[in-house]
Enzyme design. Sequence first.
Site, short mmCIF file in Angstrom:
data_model
loop_
_atom_site.label_atom_id
_atom_site.label_comp_id
_atom_site.label_asym_id
_atom_site.label_seq_id
_atom_site.Cartn_x
_atom_site.Cartn_y
_atom_site.Cartn_z
N MET A 111 0.84 -1.20 0.00
CA MET A 111 0.00 0.00 0.00
C MET A 111 0.88 1.25 0.00
O MET A 111 0.41 2.34 0.35
CB MET A 111 -0.96 0.00 1.20
CG MET A 111 -2.00 -1.10 1.13
SD MET A 111 -3.50 -0.75 2.08
CE MET A 111 -2.83 -0.58 3.73
N GLY A 112 2.13 1.08 -0.39
CA GLY A 112 3.03 2.22 -0.44
C GLY A 112 3.61 2.55 0.92
O GLY A 112 3.62 1.72 1.83
N GLU A 116 12.14 -0.36 5.07
CA GLU A 116 13.13 -1.42 4.93
C GLU A 116 12.49 -2.81 4.89
O GLU A 116 13.03 -3.73 4.28
CB GLU A 116 14.14 -1.35 6.10
CG GLU A 116 15.09 -0.18 6.03
CD GLU A 116 16.02 -0.25 4.81
OE1 GLU A 116 16.34 -1.37 4.38
OE2 GLU A 116 16.41 0.81 4.30
N HIS A 175 9.67 -3.55 3.34
CA HIS A 175 9.30 -3.74 1.94
C HIS A 175 10.53 -4.00 1.08
O HIS A 175 10.51 -4.83 0.17
CB HIS A 175 8.57 -2.51 1.40
CG HIS A 175 7.25 -2.24 2.06
ND1 HIS A 175 7.06 -1.16 2.90
CD2 HIS A 175 6.07 -2.90 2.00
CE1 HIS A 175 5.81 -1.16 3.32
NE2 HIS A 175 5.19 -2.21 2.80
N GLY A 226 5.26 -10.28 4.34
CA GLY A 226 5.98 -10.30 5.60
C GLY A 226 5.26 -11.12 6.66
O GLY A 226 4.03 -11.14 6.73
N LYS A 284 5.26 -10.41 9.72
CA LYS A 284 4.66 -9.52 10.73
C LYS A 284 3.14 -9.55 10.63
O LYS A 284 2.44 -9.57 11.65
CB LYS A 284 5.16 -8.08 10.57
CG LYS A 284 4.56 -7.14 11.62
CD LYS A 284 5.02 -5.71 11.41
CE LYS A 284 4.28 -5.06 10.27
NZ LYS A 284 2.86 -4.74 10.62
N ASP A 285 2.61 -9.55 9.43
CA ASP A 285 1.17 -9.67 9.21
C ASP A 285 0.83 -11.16 9.09
O ASP A 285 0.43 -11.64 8.02
CB ASP A 285 0.76 -8.91 7.95
CG ASP A 285 1.07 -7.42 8.08
OD1 ASP A 285 0.33 -6.73 8.77
OD2 ASP A 285 2.07 -6.97 7.48
N SER A 325 6.57 -0.77 10.25
CA SER A 325 5.22 -0.64 9.73
C SER A 325 5.05 0.77 9.18
O SER A 325 5.63 1.73 9.72
CB SER A 325 4.19 -0.88 10.83
OG SER A 325 2.89 -0.50 10.42
#
Length: 283
Positions: A30-31, A35, A37, A147, A149-150, A185
């Site tokens: 989502m832009g 780091e 990404h 990732g 994290k999600d 995030s």
Amino acid sequence: MKVIKNALQMQKIALKHLRDGDEIGLVPTMGALHEGHISLLSKSEKNDDITIVSIFVNPIQFGANEDYLKYPRPIKKDLDICRKNHVDYVFVPSVDDMFSQEHRTFVEVQKMQDILCGLFRPAHFEGVATVVSKLFNISYPDRAYFGIKDFQQLKILEKMARDLNFRTKIIPCPTVRERSGLALSSRNSYLSEEEKNISLKISKTLKEAVHEFRNKDLNFVKKNVLNKLRKIPNSRIDYAEIVNFSNLSIADNNTKRVVFAVAVWIGKTRLIDNVIMTKRSKG
């Protein structure tokens, strides 16, 4: 690097690469790239002939009173990051191109979407699964990078890809953290410096839970984490739950590999984080 704004054009380009035998990697975002990404871009560059990055703030995964309108959109900076990291195509569609007023089709992954974050963000994962399905159909990726994290999102998309027979392999990628331990995030930009310092308690508490998990009862570990999270100033807990790594079901003491996932509000910012924990075999 080429910037593509039209879904049909992106689809035609991807189809040509597919016919030419190129392997395509997709990094859906989502832009507001960071780091975390960039680590996904690097994996695609290593594994794939062609890397496509999508930048699309997806309106249907935001609920009422969430931050859709204020979500960061630094498109120039994002394109510079993509260019520096050897991305081949950046797909930047409009909302109307992705979801016309006549759009009536949505993708659900039942049960898995209704727990953890899904309890607090109704229809969120329906929105995620729907837009990712569209991106898979537009870009024909061999691999798509997400990732850890999600974690709930990752598991839902893995299940969706299997159930709907997508050709795309979901590639899980490690959580990238600041030196302090805070999980990266795009929403970290909402935090004040004081709130950033406070939020470090989340990752620290989860790290401590990994050590406790080796020789403590699961309920003890969960209770201890909850007690520590409740002491964080200016915070509110949405959930702190230990689930099975493979299917997100609630874990018990016989579950060998689990994920301790939390969602905590620091001020007006909702942060999620998790740790993967594995019991050592006795003997």
